[in-house]
Design a protein around this motif. Sequence first.
Motif, PDB file in Angstrom:
ATOM      1  N   PRO A 130       0.828  -1.203   0.000  1.00  0.00           N
ATOM      2  CA  PRO A 130       0.000   0.000   0.000  1.00  0.00           C
ATOM      3  C   PRO A 130       0.867   1.260   0.000  1.00  0.00           C
ATOM      4  O   PRO A 130       1.994   1.249   0.518  1.00  0.00           O
ATOM      5  CB  PRO A 130      -0.807  -0.119   1.290  1.00  0.00           C
ATOM      6  N   TYR A 131       0.330   2.303  -0.597  1.00  0.00           N
ATOM      7  CA  TYR A 131       1.072   3.562  -0.721  1.00  0.00           C
ATOM      8  C   TYR A 131       1.282   4.179   0.655  1.00  0.00           C
ATOM      9  O   TYR A 131       0.336   4.380   1.416  1.00  0.00           O
ATOM     10  CB  TYR A 131       0.278   4.505  -1.613  1.00  0.00           C
ATOM     11  N   ARG A 132       2.539   4.438   0.970  1.00  0.00           N
ATOM     12  CA  ARG A 132       2.876   5.122   2.214  1.00  0.00           C
ATOM     13  C   ARG A 132       3.809   6.277   1.892  1.00  0.00           C
ATOM     14  O   ARG A 132       4.676   6.160   1.027  1.00  0.00           O
ATOM     15  CB  ARG A 132       3.547   4.164   3.209  1.00  0.00           C
ATOM     16  N   TRP A 133       3.635   7.376   2.607  1.00  0.00           N
ATOM     17  CA  TRP A 133       4.432   8.571   2.340  1.00  0.00           C
ATOM     18  C   TRP A 133       4.598   9.392   3.614  1.00  0.00           C
ATOM     19  O   TRP A 133       3.846   9.242   4.574  1.00  0.00           O
ATOM     20  CB  TRP A 133       3.770   9.434   1.257  1.00  0.00           C
ATOM     21  N   ASP A 134       5.620  10.219   3.617  1.00  0.00           N
ATOM     22  CA  ASP A 134       5.774  11.204   4.678  1.00  0.00           C
ATOM     23  C   ASP A 134       6.252  12.507   4.045  1.00  0.00           C
ATOM     24  O   ASP A 134       6.283  12.630   2.813  1.00  0.00           O
ATOM     25  CB  ASP A 134       6.701  10.701   5.797  1.00  0.00           C
ATOM     26  N   ILE A 135       6.596  13.467   4.886  1.00  0.00           N
ATOM     27  CA  ILE A 135       6.981  14.790   4.396  1.00  0.00           C
ATOM     28  C   ILE A 135       8.394  15.118   4.836  1.00  0.00           C
ATOM     29  O   ILE A 135       8.761  14.921   5.999  1.00  0.00           O
ATOM     30  CB  ILE A 135       6.000  15.870   4.907  1.00  0.00           C
ATOM     31  N   VAL A 136       9.193  15.610   3.881  1.00  0.00           N
ATOM     32  CA  VAL A 136      10.579  15.993   4.150  1.00  0.00           C
ATOM     33  C   VAL A 136      10.801  17.434   3.683  1.00  0.00           C
ATOM     34  O   VAL A 136       9.970  18.012   2.985  1.00  0.00           O
ATOM     35  CB  VAL A 136      11.570  15.059   3.423  1.00  0.00           C
ATOM     36  N   ALA A 196       2.757   1.639 -11.697  1.00  0.00           N
ATOM     37  CA  ALA A 196       2.974   1.451 -10.256  1.00  0.00           C
ATOM     38  C   ALA A 196       3.173   2.788  -9.554  1.00  0.00           C
ATOM     39  O   ALA A 196       2.745   2.977  -8.407  1.00  0.00           O
ATOM     40  CB  ALA A 196       4.184   0.546 -10.028  1.00  0.00           C
ATOM     41  N   TYR A 197       3.824   3.726 -10.241  1.00  0.00           N
ATOM     42  CA  TYR A 197       4.020   5.063  -9.669  1.00  0.00           C
ATOM     43  C   TYR A 197       2.702   5.841  -9.618  1.00  0.00           C
ATOM     44  O   TYR A 197       2.364   6.466  -8.603  1.00  0.00           O
ATOM     45  CB  TYR A 197       5.046   5.847 -10.497  1.00  0.00           C
ATOM     46  N   LEU A 198       1.951   5.796 -10.710  1.00  0.00           N
ATOM     47  CA  LEU A 198       0.754   6.626 -10.836  1.00  0.00           C
ATOM     48  C   LEU A 198      -0.441   6.119 -10.027  1.00  0.00           C
ATOM     49  O   LEU A 198      -1.197   6.919  -9.451  1.00  0.00           O
ATOM     50  CB  LEU A 198       0.332   6.712 -12.305  1.00  0.00           C
TER      51      LEU A 198
END
Length: 420
Positions: A343-349, A381-383
Motif C-alpha cells: 500500500p502507498y505510504r508517504w511522509d513529508i521531508v 505502479a508510480y501513478l
Amino acid sequence: MTVKNAFYAQSGGVTAVINASACGVIETARRHPDRIGRVYAGRNGIIGALTEDLIDTSLESAEQIARLRHTPSGAFGSCRYKLKSLEQHREQYERLIEVFKAHDIGYFFYNGGGDSADTCLKVSQLSETMGYPIVAVHVPKTVDNDLPITDCCPGFGSVAKYVATSIREAGYDVASMAKTSTKVFILEVMGRHAGWITAACGLAAEQEGEGPHILLFPEIEFDPERFLAKVKETVERHGHCVIGVSEGIKGTDGKFLSESGLRDAFGHAQLGGVAPTLAQLIKDKLGYKYHWAVADYLQRAARHIASRTDAEQAYALGRAAVEMALAGKNAVMPAIRRLADAPYRWDIVEAPLAQVANVEKFMPRDFISADGFHITDACRAYLSPLIEGEDYPPYRNGLPDYVRLANIAVAKKTGRDFQV
C-alpha cells in the motif's frame, strides 16, 4: 516569543486542491496564536503584496475556512507574475519590505509551481540582502507534476483521476460507434514539457484493446509517419483508436505543434490546439472520421472527482509549511517522500528551494514504452496510488456546494500606490 503576521498567496494555474493547502496553512496558523497573529492573503498572488491588496483571513469563520478543503480554484485569486532579480528591479523588493513592515509580516507562504518557488526563494533572501527578517516557505502545487524532489505535486493526483476517467468513458463511447461512425477520438491534456498528465490517461487501459491505445508525450519527438502507421494498425486491429496527447508535443524541428505565437506572463509559449491538428492529419492521410476534445480548465477544476490521496497531501503540505516556518526553517519546501507503492505510504521531508526553483522533473524514459506510445508497468505502479480514493465535496440542489469567501481587504498603511 514575538508574534508576527503571515502572508499567504496562490500563484500560477490553480488546481482542484490548492485551496486544501490554503486551509492547511490557515488552520495550522490559527492553532499558534502565540507565534502567528493574522494570516493575510495576497489578492491575486504576489501582486497583492506589491500593491498592498491584502485579505484578512481572520475575518472568515472556522467553518468557511474548513470548506476550502472541498473547493476548487484559487480562493484568493492567483497570478502569473515572476519577481525579477534584485539587480534588475530593486524597487520591487523595497516595496515588499515596505508592505511587510507596515503589516508586521514575518512569515511568507507561497503556493505554486516552479516559477513560484523561484519567487519564494528570492523573498527568503530579503533578510540577507536587504536586512529584513522574513521566513519564507514554498507550498508545492502544480497539475503538471514537474517539481523536483517531491514524489508528486498536489493537484496532479486529481487531474490524473479526471483524465483517466474521462478518456475511459470517451473510449467506451467511441467503441460503441466505431462500426458505422467515429473511428478516432483524441483527448488533449495539459503538459508543456513533461508528459505526466498524458501518462495518467494510460491508467484507463487495463485490458487488451482498451483505450487509450496511443499516448503522445513531450519527452518523445513526434514523428507523423510512425504516428499514422500506429493509428492505422490500431483501427484495423480494434476497430477504433483512442489517443491521449500532451499540449506540448514537438516535431522534429523542435517546435511545439500547437504553438500560437503568443506568450504568457511568465514568458512561456502559449499552447493549445494540438488535438484538432492531429485530427486533421488523420483525416487527410487516413480518411477516418474523428472527434476530439481539449480538457483545458475542466481537468484542473474537477473537484467533484478529486483523488483522496491528493486532497490529503495538499492539506498536509500546507500544515507542514507552517510547522517548518515556526521551526525557523527558511527557503524550504515541504515535499512528499514515497515510502512504499502498495500500500502507498508517504511522509513529508524538507526540500531546499535552491534545488527546486526553475527545475523541471520530466517523465523517466523507463516510464514510457519502448515504442514511445504508452506507459510501462513501472509508470503504472508510480501513478496508481496517486488517484486512489474519493473525496466528494458536499452537494446542494444536485450540484457541488463550494465556498466563496468574503475576502475583506485590510486597510492600506503605506500611503502610496505601486504599479506592477
